[in-house]
Design an enzyme around this catalytic site. Sequence first.
Site, short mmCIF file in Angstrom:
data_model
loop_
_atom_site.label_atom_id
_atom_site.label_comp_id
_atom_site.label_asym_id
_atom_site.label_seq_id
_atom_site.Cartn_x
_atom_site.Cartn_y
_atom_site.Cartn_z
N THR A 38 0.83 -1.29 0.15
CA THR A 38 0.06 0.09 -0.06
C THR A 38 0.78 1.20 0.10
O THR A 38 1.98 1.40 0.67
CB THR A 38 -0.90 -0.10 1.27
OG1 THR A 38 -2.07 1.19 0.61
CG2 THR A 38 -0.49 0.33 2.66
N CYS A 49 -3.27 7.34 8.04
CA CYS A 49 -3.68 6.07 7.98
C CYS A 49 -2.80 4.83 8.53
O CYS A 49 -1.82 5.16 8.75
CB CYS A 49 -4.27 5.45 6.56
SG CYS A 49 -5.24 6.76 5.77
N HIS A 65 -5.54 -1.24 4.77
CA HIS A 65 -5.04 0.20 4.81
C HIS A 65 -6.47 1.03 5.45
O HIS A 65 -7.52 1.13 5.13
CB HIS A 65 -5.13 0.79 3.42
CG HIS A 65 -4.65 2.25 3.26
ND1 HIS A 65 -3.67 2.35 2.47
CD2 HIS A 65 -5.05 3.10 4.16
CE1 HIS A 65 -3.57 3.88 2.54
NE2 HIS A 65 -4.32 4.45 3.34
#
Lengths: 160, 211
Positions: A22, A28, A45
């Site tokens: 990711t 995040c 994520h």
Amino acid sequence: MSTVVVGIADLQVVKAPDIVTTIGLGSCVGVAIYDPSARIGGLVHILLPRHDAGVVSNPAKYADTGVPELIRRMLARGARRNSMVAKIAGGANMFSALGSQSDIFMIGQRNVEMCVTALKSEGIKLTRRDTGGTYGRTVELNAENGQLKIKTIGHGEMYL
Amino acid sequence: MLNSMDGINPAQIDMICELGNIGAGNAATALSGLLGEKIEMSLPKVEIVPLADIPSMSGSPDTPVVGGVVDMSGDLTGQIMMILGMKEACNMAGVVCGRGGAAGGASADSLTELGMSALGEVMNILAGSYLSAISSLTGLVIIPSIPYVCADMVGSVLSIVAIECGEAGDSALFFRTSFSNVMDSIACDFFLLPDRVSYKKLMDRLGAASL
């Protein structure tokens, strides 16, 4: 070997020799779970700590729903819960340099705390973490060996 | 996507787009005064972007950029963001500091503290002029925060927007404009991101709620 990309508020599960990645985790959090016996890796994520009310349209968005959903998807692919281990990265405060106080800027820390709690309540051991700070991270989980590679701009590269 | 934004329709989008146009025009004038150069502005657009597409709104999510953000409070709440490529950021910092390229080179490491601070000030002025136009047009009180800036991957920078919108739904509504000088050596993407409650207020004020 192929590389599977996890988008924002998304999750994917891969088997060796594949890689799941990711790009650009800011506040995040990337939760990587790996089963070394089945050589199955999953990455979610996470955008927000918890789901408040109503129907969850996308479980991967929240820590309290995303972590259990990732485990469920890994189990469905043949992983075993009692051999799973977890590593987490992200949860930065991107705009901290000038001492931001707004709640939205503190979300990274709350995301990390909730991911840790969610893993604990699922009984998954958290082995390594690289969280906080003020910079973004790109992570890659290698299902061959469970290594989590972390790439940054200006803060080097590391393996968890 | 339109459904997830509580049925906002094309006529309403046109209406609030006009508002973005006036705000952006004001900001472009301010930027031109600040840099002492002619500034061109793209036609402002209103975009409804799914959460998943937010990190790639300003290029590949791992592209190094300088991002600025101003938080809005008062009658209108949400954020304003500015995204500049590293090279453009260094050029802009150089012009603002009046020393050519002295405020930074062309990589994330070489933009100095002074350069970053100068870009924060640009952000401050752009946001202030944009918002004062919207405020005087609608009569809404808008209080901008101080500017926050960082240099990092664009995906990480924009994730703050995704987080803000993610609380309320699976998509985000943006007013988007690009500014550039004639040489194109200075260019930035500029986003106004009113939260869900705020764009309803905007439509009410513009008499667009019943369109």
